[in-house]
Design an enzyme around this catalytic site. Sequence first.
Site, mmCIF file in Angstrom:
data_model
loop_
_atom_site.group_PDB
_atom_site.id
_atom_site.type_symbol
_atom_site.label_atom_id
_atom_site.label_comp_id
_atom_site.label_asym_id
_atom_site.label_seq_id
_atom_site.Cartn_x
_atom_site.Cartn_y
_atom_site.Cartn_z
ATOM 1 N N GLY A 92 176.520 88.505 27.397
ATOM 2 C CA GLY A 92 177.915 89.296 26.987
ATOM 3 C C GLY A 92 177.738 90.323 26.419
ATOM 4 C CB SER A 188 173.457 88.781 30.936
ATOM 5 O OG SER A 188 173.970 90.061 30.644
ATOM 6 C CE1 TYR A 189 173.033 92.333 23.356
ATOM 7 C CE2 TYR A 189 173.435 90.302 22.279
ATOM 8 C CZ TYR A 189 173.090 91.845 22.198
ATOM 9 O OH TYR A 189 172.983 92.224 21.054
ATOM 10 C CG ASP A 395 172.309 92.692 37.930
ATOM 11 O OD1 ASP A 395 173.365 93.304 37.771
ATOM 12 O OD2 ASP A 395 171.699 92.349 36.840
ATOM 13 C CG HIS A 447 174.016 89.888 35.774
ATOM 14 N ND1 HIS A 447 173.164 90.705 35.296
ATOM 15 C CD2 HIS A 447 174.634 89.245 34.732
ATOM 16 C CE1 HIS A 447 173.287 90.795 34.097
ATOM 17 N NE2 HIS A 447 174.346 89.592 33.602
#
Length: 473
Positions: A92, A188-189, A395, A447
């Site tokens: 996030g 991701s994060y 992505d 993603h």
Amino acid sequence: MIRTHLIFLLLVISSTSSSSTPLSPSQSSSSAREQEEDRIKALPGQPKVGFSQFSGYVTVNESHGRSLFYWLTESSSPSHHTRPLLLWLNGGPGCSSIAYGASEEIGPFRINKTGSNLYLNNFSWNTEANLLFLDSPAGVGFSYTNTSSDFNETGDERTAQENLIFLMKWMSRFPQYQYRDFYIAGESYAGHYVPQLAKKIHEYNKACNKPIINLKGFMVGNPDMDKNQDRLGSIMYWWSHAMISDASYNSILKNCNFTAERFSRECNSATNNAAADFGDIDQYSIYTPKCLPQQQTNQAKFMQMKQRQASVLPRWILAEYDPCTESYAEIYYNRPDVQQAMHANRTAIPYRWTACSDFVFQNWRWRDSDNSMLPIYKELIATGLRIWVFSGDTDSVMPVTATRFSLSKLNLPVKTRWYPWYSGDQVGGRTEVYDGLTFVTVRGAGHEVPLFQPQGALILLRSFLAGKELPRS
């Protein structure tokens, strides 16, 4: 910084004193009772399964009342008691591992369109490992804090520290997982969360006579690795995939300094103008249909749209992918009977459960975020941990070009040169093995790689856990 190291030192001292000796009968009885309190008898609408599930809270800060929510789905294998433990983290920052990792990627269940029932995921990763999903930091999903000012002080360092505290306390509650082979994965994060937690665990293990977290390695997908390389790699991806015009591309190159701490006003203007070239697409999966708002469409119209795109989209994408799965999770996890079955929302939070938290997601609240994870990678590669980085190649947010630019900065010697790997009788992607790290692309995945290519993602996991190269045929 001093306060953080004091907390860490206290944690080491208290944990070392208890982990180096067997559990006493009273400790064993206490952990058994806590486990039973967290046991999920059955989730509403759940099909019958042969594996156990547990969920609940672990307090990571008593004085502020910060507690993190977890969900354990044990392996469906008959040898589950010897299978490794894998912790999954979403990014996030501010997005729920329950919403994404568990419910639409690697978990054993999927949620139907009405949020009324669950059905089995045929490619669940719990066939290979015991899966531990964690909503972190406090404020994400069902995790909470009783101190509202905590949201203004959240950041990388505290998140990593409290994830370590969570693990120590959780393993005290589940002593059967102490010393078990342990892996971390995320996307991701979580490209920050995963290596930062791995570093904390490594430091903890060095300080202990007999560490109870038997970390073997970690794996990250479409990760945030290095801000400079991520920026440059994203622009290159947009242009090379015909998402932006030559004029927009040249304007960005003219006005943007990718090594600057912040973009200039001219650079921001150039990138915003370029983004207008995208059109209304899902930037996390540029070739699949976007989920349309309910007020604009109905299910029949959505199916017509999918049929219209069948001529240009591979059938294997259409067969597996539903772009609206996040909305099904938000229906299901807001149900009181679901929350009761999962021992969740015990503080009666005064807001709806959401897949990503506004309290955490707002970037101005995030206290610290390292510009680059590459120094941590170098440090952990030297420890001999198994490290894999994978990237879905459709992505555009954390694209494969950004990951390749970041990895090139590590200057790792090549052990096995680039080759195509296979999922069934189709090319699943490409891979290259370096000295200390394996890089994998996943063909046709966005993603969330396991959402788009579930079979390929499961092959990826099996190879990772076995420490073997991906299949060549």
